[in-house]
Scaffold this motif. Sequence first.
Motif, short mmCIF file in Angstrom:
data_model
loop_
_atom_site.label_atom_id
_atom_site.label_comp_id
_atom_site.label_asym_id
_atom_site.label_seq_id
_atom_site.Cartn_x
_atom_site.Cartn_y
_atom_site.Cartn_z
N LEU A 225 -8.84 7.09 -14.83
CA LEU A 225 -8.34 6.54 -13.57
C LEU A 225 -6.86 6.86 -13.38
O LEU A 225 -6.42 7.15 -12.26
N ASN A 226 -6.11 6.85 -14.46
CA ASN A 226 -4.70 7.19 -14.37
C ASN A 226 -4.52 8.66 -14.01
O ASN A 226 -3.63 9.02 -13.22
N ASP A 227 -5.38 9.52 -14.55
CA ASP A 227 -5.32 10.95 -14.21
C ASP A 227 -5.58 11.17 -12.73
O ASP A 227 -4.92 12.02 -12.09
N ILE A 228 -6.54 10.43 -12.16
CA ILE A 228 -6.80 10.54 -10.72
C ILE A 228 -5.55 10.14 -9.94
O ILE A 228 -5.16 10.82 -8.98
N LEU A 260 -5.94 -0.17 -2.88
CA LEU A 260 -6.60 -1.44 -2.56
C LEU A 260 -7.69 -1.85 -3.56
O LEU A 260 -7.94 -3.04 -3.74
N LEU A 261 -8.35 -0.87 -4.18
CA LEU A 261 -9.55 -1.19 -4.95
C LEU A 261 -9.45 -0.94 -6.45
O LEU A 261 -10.40 -1.22 -7.19
N LEU A 262 -8.33 -0.42 -6.92
CA LEU A 262 -8.21 -0.12 -8.34
C LEU A 262 -8.32 -1.38 -9.21
O LEU A 262 -9.02 -1.38 -10.23
N ASP A 263 -7.67 -2.45 -8.81
CA ASP A 263 -7.73 -3.69 -9.60
C ASP A 263 -9.17 -4.18 -9.72
O ASP A 263 -9.62 -4.58 -10.81
N GLN A 264 -9.89 -4.15 -8.61
CA GLN A 264 -11.29 -4.56 -8.63
C GLN A 264 -12.11 -3.70 -9.58
O GLN A 264 -12.93 -4.20 -10.35
N LEU A 265 -11.86 -2.40 -9.54
CA LEU A 265 -12.61 -1.48 -10.39
C LEU A 265 -12.36 -1.75 -11.87
O LEU A 265 -13.32 -1.81 -12.66
N VAL A 266 -11.12 -1.91 -12.26
CA VAL A 266 -10.81 -2.13 -13.68
C VAL A 266 -11.35 -3.48 -14.12
O VAL A 266 -11.86 -3.61 -15.24
N TYR A 267 -11.29 -4.47 -13.24
CA TYR A 267 -11.92 -5.76 -13.56
C TYR A 267 -13.42 -5.56 -13.78
O TYR A 267 -14.00 -6.11 -14.73
N ASP A 268 -14.07 -4.78 -12.91
CA ASP A 268 -15.51 -4.53 -13.06
C ASP A 268 -15.82 -3.82 -14.38
O ASP A 268 -16.83 -4.10 -15.03
N ILE A 269 -14.94 -2.90 -14.77
CA ILE A 269 -15.13 -2.18 -16.04
C ILE A 269 -15.05 -3.15 -17.21
O ILE A 269 -15.90 -3.12 -18.11
N GLU A 270 -14.06 -4.01 -17.17
CA GLU A 270 -13.94 -5.00 -18.25
C GLU A 270 -15.14 -5.96 -18.25
O GLU A 270 -15.69 -6.29 -19.31
N TYR A 292 -0.88 0.71 -14.34
CA TYR A 292 -0.22 -0.21 -13.41
C TYR A 292 0.94 0.48 -12.70
O TYR A 292 1.11 0.35 -11.48
N GLN A 293 1.74 1.26 -13.45
CA GLN A 293 2.86 1.97 -12.85
C GLN A 293 2.40 3.07 -11.90
O GLN A 293 3.01 3.30 -10.85
N THR A 294 1.31 3.74 -12.26
CA THR A 294 0.76 4.79 -11.38
C THR A 294 0.31 4.17 -10.07
O THR A 294 0.61 4.70 -8.98
N LYS A 295 -0.42 3.07 -10.15
CA LYS A 295 -0.87 2.40 -8.93
C LYS A 295 0.32 1.94 -8.10
O LYS A 295 0.33 2.04 -6.87
N LYS A 296 1.35 1.42 -8.78
CA LYS A 296 2.54 0.94 -8.08
C LYS A 296 3.21 2.07 -7.30
O LYS A 296 3.66 1.87 -6.16
N GLN A 297 3.28 3.26 -7.89
CA GLN A 297 3.86 4.42 -7.20
C GLN A 297 3.06 4.77 -5.96
O GLN A 297 3.63 5.05 -4.89
N ILE A 298 1.74 4.77 -6.08
CA ILE A 298 0.89 5.10 -4.94
C ILE A 298 1.04 4.05 -3.85
O ILE A 298 1.12 4.36 -2.65
N SER A 299 1.09 2.78 -4.25
CA SER A 299 1.24 1.69 -3.28
C SER A 299 2.54 1.83 -2.48
O SER A 299 2.58 1.54 -1.28
N GLU A 300 3.59 2.29 -3.13
CA GLU A 300 4.86 2.51 -2.44
C GLU A 300 4.77 3.69 -1.48
O GLU A 300 5.27 3.63 -0.36
N LYS A 301 4.12 4.75 -1.93
CA LYS A 301 4.05 5.96 -1.12
C LYS A 301 3.23 5.76 0.15
O LYS A 301 3.60 6.26 1.22
N VAL A 302 2.12 5.04 0.07
CA VAL A 302 1.24 4.93 1.25
C VAL A 302 1.82 4.03 2.33
O VAL A 302 1.31 4.02 3.46
N LYS A 303 2.88 3.29 2.03
CA LYS A 303 3.49 2.44 3.05
C LYS A 303 3.93 3.25 4.26
O LYS A 303 3.90 2.76 5.39
N SER A 304 4.32 4.50 4.03
CA SER A 304 4.81 5.34 5.13
C SER A 304 3.70 5.71 6.11
O SER A 304 3.98 6.13 7.24
N TYR A 305 2.45 5.58 5.69
CA TYR A 305 1.32 5.91 6.56
C TYR A 305 0.53 4.69 6.99
O TYR A 305 -0.50 4.80 7.67
#
Length: 324
Positions: A225-228, A260-270, A292-305
């Motif tokens: 997931l981090n690689d994605i 939006l859905l990464l947290d849900q997915l990792v919870y489902d995996i656990e 967590y840091q990778t998701k945080k970077q993506i969350s910041e980037k998508v704000k512009s769109y």
Amino acid sequence: MKQYSLLLLLFIFPTIILGDETKPKTLIDYEPILRNAITQFETVFKSSPTKHDLVEQKVNFIIRQAMKGEITFLIDVNGNQDLSAMGFVDFYNENKKPAIVIGTYFLDQFEKNPSIFYSALVHEFTHAYDFFNSQRYFLFYKNNRIVKALFEADAYAIESLFIQNYLVSQKIKLTKFEQFLMDDFEKTQLSKIILINQIASLPLLHAFLEIRDSKDSIEKKVTSLNDIGKNLIEKFDSIKSLKDYDNKMEIIAFYFTYHLLLDQLVYDIEQKESEVMIEPETFSLQKYPTLYQTKKQISEKVKSYENEFEDYIIKENQRIRTEI
């Protein structure tokens, strides 16, 4: 089986709905319309010169459940706005019986556009089939956005197969929505309808599901997931050069889906690996710092769109739900 068999199980809300100021329209007025609509659906379904095994499986199963009284039909007095006015509910009253709820929008449209009633009914039959055949899974994941989107994709696929094999083959006039859906099914495997309807990237959801259900360890799944996420970050700046607007929105959907859905997915995996129920409020993605840091970077980037993406979803949703 007689064609009116389904109608024997029809329930009606004892409520009045107003048609216009001078002539109130009651649900008693809608009952014969619904009876006729379901009768005509059965005729179309049974008379088709072409069949599809999956459609036959879903529809015939629900017909049998209706004959046994295990599912019923309700008229929704408030469902008079657009193509969202039909749905499946698992437990609709104290008897805990499932129902297909049909809005008056479809009944008002039936004489002019009967095909959209048939198609929507098959869509809801598919949800009902999933409920009856995977009840624990259906109920456990009913509020899970990832699984909900995949259930919707399955229902739209069966609906598309019905349109292709049962309506087109009988030269029944299609609405714009059905033409859109069939085109989306053939060209993108329903990526656009799921993007608009569920605000999610279907290709990424399939990748999520493949990772979730693999036999890899949790650590390896998290690495995948981090690689994605890293790959998305690397390609983010190329979005602004995309010329095709729909394609641009589909690419942006990857980022919002991850965000939006990464947290849900990792919870489902656990949860999948755990022998006990994990309370959602106790889960935090921060236990996997790199992800967590990778998701945080993506969350910041998508704000512009964010505004542009939201505007696209709203406008496309309104278009496909109202232009029939």
